[in-house]
Design an enzyme around this catalytic site. Structure first.
Site, PDB file in Angstrom:
ATOM      1  N   ASP A 128       0.856  -1.190   0.000  1.00 60.90           N
ATOM      2  CA  ASP A 128       0.000   0.000   0.000  1.00 60.90           C
ATOM      3  C   ASP A 128       0.891   1.238   0.000  1.00 60.90           C
ATOM      4  O   ASP A 128       2.030   1.188   0.466  1.00 60.90           O
ATOM      5  CB  ASP A 128      -0.911   0.019   1.244  1.00 60.90           C
ATOM      6  CG  ASP A 128      -2.167   0.856   1.014  1.00 60.90           C
ATOM      7  OD1 ASP A 128      -3.229   0.285   0.720  1.00 60.90           O
ATOM      8  OD2 ASP A 128      -2.066   2.099   1.120  1.00 60.90           O
ATOM      9  N   SER A 129       0.341   2.348  -0.506  1.00 62.28           N
ATOM     10  CA  SER A 129       1.134   3.583  -0.519  1.00 62.28           C
ATOM     11  C   SER A 129       0.989   4.344   0.796  1.00 62.28           C
ATOM     12  O   SER A 129       1.671   5.335   1.003  1.00 62.28           O
ATOM     13  CB  SER A 129       0.709   4.464  -1.691  1.00 62.28           C
ATOM     14  OG  SER A 129      -0.672   4.712  -1.605  1.00 62.28           O
ATOM     15  N   ASN A 185       4.172   2.325  -4.360  1.00 64.97           N
ATOM     16  CA  ASN A 185       3.156   2.590  -5.367  1.00 64.97           C
ATOM     17  C   ASN A 185       2.941   1.275  -6.121  1.00 64.97           C
ATOM     18  O   ASN A 185       3.868   0.745  -6.724  1.00 64.97           O
ATOM     19  CB  ASN A 185       3.655   3.694  -6.302  1.00 64.97           C
ATOM     20  CG  ASN A 185       2.637   3.997  -7.382  1.00 64.97           C
ATOM     21  OD1 ASN A 185       1.918   3.130  -7.859  1.00 64.97           O
ATOM     22  ND2 ASN A 185       2.592   5.256  -7.773  1.00 64.97           N
ATOM     23  N   ALA A 186       1.728   0.761  -6.094  1.00 69.18           N
ATOM     24  CA  ALA A 186       1.468  -0.567  -6.665  1.00 69.18           C
ATOM     25  C   ALA A 186       1.743  -0.600  -8.168  1.00 69.18           C
ATOM     26  O   ALA A 186       2.179  -1.634  -8.696  1.00 69.18           O
ATOM     27  CB  ALA A 186       0.029  -0.981  -6.380  1.00 69.18           C
ATOM     28  N   ASP A 201      -7.087  -4.617  -5.387  1.00 69.77           N
ATOM     29  CA  ASP A 201      -8.293  -3.927  -4.891  1.00 69.77           C
ATOM     30  C   ASP A 201      -8.010  -2.431  -4.787  1.00 69.77           C
ATOM     31  O   ASP A 201      -7.935  -1.875  -3.690  1.00 69.77           O
ATOM     32  CB  ASP A 201      -8.697  -4.512  -3.525  1.00 69.77           C
ATOM     33  CG  ASP A 201      -9.968  -3.864  -2.987  1.00 69.77           C
ATOM     34  OD1 ASP A 201     -10.747  -3.312  -3.791  1.00 69.77           O
ATOM     35  OD2 ASP A 201     -10.181  -3.919  -1.754  1.00 69.77           O
ATOM     36  N   CYS A 232     -14.206  -0.757  -7.437  1.00 71.69           N
ATOM     37  CA  CYS A 232     -15.329  -0.182  -6.691  1.00 71.69           C
ATOM     38  C   CYS A 232     -15.817   1.099  -7.361  1.00 71.69           C
ATOM     39  O   CYS A 232     -16.487   1.912  -6.748  1.00 71.69           O
ATOM     40  CB  CYS A 232     -14.953   0.053  -5.229  1.00 71.69           C
ATOM     41  SG  CYS A 232     -13.507   1.092  -5.038  1.00 71.69           S
TER      42      CYS A 232
END
Ligand code: SAH
Length: 420
Positions: A272-273, A303-304, A324, A364
């Site tokens: 996660d960032s 950063n993913a 996600d 989402c």
């Protein structure tokens, strides 16, 4: 405001026929054009401001009667004087301010009862889901013994209506605390005075919440969104059913998927960032390690997009990947850019999976439809040169049921893919 008018009219008056007639007569009437009327007749609950026919001088947050241009009643609604969503229909009947509290109580009670049937293996779930519970503008989440309440409209910000809702929920959850969560942006849109999130009932805003037997720290006055991601509860369990070997959970936040995967995988990397989110993830890991077997977990601040690019280039491989990300498409106009973002992530993830590897991939963004999402996945798989089988197409947990026709209540896509 409607609340003032209601208080004045109600005070000490007998509920005689003539008094009721007077009340009914005092309800503001809003006329909607043919488009607004068709929308309500078609089953939607909203009418946009551009579909109102002037005059539209109802008080902010008041109960209004809605009519078409031929003066035919369409129902009773809650009015916002500032939001683009001017009308949120409550019922097709003509009700009075006097009848409103009882209707709200009835709706709150049936929302609570519905969850008793659909929320299993959890002490945490959404209790009231706004339009989907016919309580447009009201959200209530339960995290074990802490309830978080969100009033998203002028109407549910009215002191009298907040009190009705609060009395009803404290009666049904007598040992729970209640935190009011404030979304500053929404209050601005509704032209409501700025307010801080606060504990409005009970002693504590923090607790430990358990989803599928996995424990999470919850702080009702911290965290983004409403704390944990309850809409993913059933998807956490589904992802864990297929997960194996070495796992990578991108956009892990406080470890929602990662902690579920750790129970069945040899190792999990949670990315996660946000450092504060990862700090909670690590605390959640400790909470669970005490009682359950867990594979190795590594929390990584990155950063993913960059990480997936680097790992894919370096030939790293996994057996299980979860994606996600936050909503990339905040508006309809953003959809093409959002789809490019989703494709980049999914393409890299698909490339990195070993044969029989499983990708659980989510969106989402309400504006990205399930078919657009699947089409994007197809094109990512083709570009990655992988043949992919759909294991499951999923959505929000059952305590977040979408309301048919009100498409805005259906936003989460979660697709589980097997790389062949
Ligand atoms: N999977 C989580 C929820 C994810 S919410 C759960 O089930 O609980 C989205 C997360 O993405 C947030 O935690 C946010 O900090 C993180 N995020 C946003 N942009 C990012 C990026 N470019 N790289 C990595 N993480 C990012």
């Amino acid at each position: 405001m409607g609340k003032r008018r209601a208080a004045r009219v109600n005070r000490g008056r007998p509920s005689s026929f003539s008094a009721r007639k007077l009340l009914a007569a005092s309800i503001p009437v809003i006329t909607v054009n043919h488009r607004g009327a068709a929308r309500l007749r078609g089953g939607h609950l909203w009418v946009y401001r551009s579909d109102l026919v002037p005059p539209t001088d109802a008080p902010a947050g008041s109960l209004v009667h809605v009519r078409d241009e031929r003066k035919r009643l369409l129902g009773s609604a809650l009015y916002s004087s500032s939001s683009q969503i001017a009308i949120r229909l409550l019922t097709s009947d003509a009700i009075t301010e006097e009848q409103l509290p009882a209707l709200l109580r009835e709706r709150v009670v049936s929302a609570i009862e519905f969850r008793r049937h659909v929320a299993h293996d959890t002490d945490s779930y959404r209790v009231i889901f706004s339009e989907a519970d016919l309580l447009p503008g009201l959200m209530l989440d339960k995290y074990n013994d802490v309830l978080t309440l969100q009033a998203l409209t002028q109407a549910f910000d009215r002191e009298d209506l907040r009190q009705v809702v609060l009395d009803c929920i404290t009666e049904h959850f007598p040992r729970a605390s209640v935190v009011e969560r404030v979304d500053a942006h929404i209050r601005e849109l509704e032209q409501l005075p700025a307010r801080e999130s606060q504990l409005i009932h009970g002693e504590s805003a923090t607790t430990i919440s358990t989803l599928n037997g996995v424990r999470f720290h919850f702080d009702g006055l911290g965290g983004q969104k409403t704390g944990a991601f309850l809409d993913q509860r059933e998807n956490y369990a589904a992802a864990a059913r297929y997960a194996h070997g070495e796992a990578l959970d991108c956009f892990t936040y406080q470890g929602g998927f990662a902690l579920h995967l750790a129970r069945v995988c040899d190792s999990v990397t949670g990315v996660d960032s946000s450092r504060p989110a990862l700090e909670v993830a690590e605390q959640n890991e400790q909470l669970n390690r005490a009682t359950h077997r867990s594979g190795e977990i590594e929390w990584m601040e990155a950063n993913a997009f960059d990480l997936l690019k680097d790992y894919a280039t370096a030939g790293r491989q996994y057996d299980t990947i979860v994606l996600d990300p936050p909503a990339f498409a905040k508006t309809k106009r953003n959809v093409p850019t959002a789809l490019r973002g989703y494709k980049e992530l999914n393409l890299r993830a698909l490339k990195m999976l070993r044969p029989s590897g499983v990708l659980t991939t989510c969106s989402c963004s309400f504006h990205v439809s399930e078919s657009e999402f699947l089409e994007m996945l197809g094109s990512a798989a083709a570009d990655a040169g992988r043949r992919v089988r759909i294991l499951e197409k999923r959505g929000q947990a059952a305590d977040h049921p979408p309301l048919l026709i009100v498409a805005e209540t259906s936003y989460l896509k979660c697709v589980i893919l097997l790389v062949m």
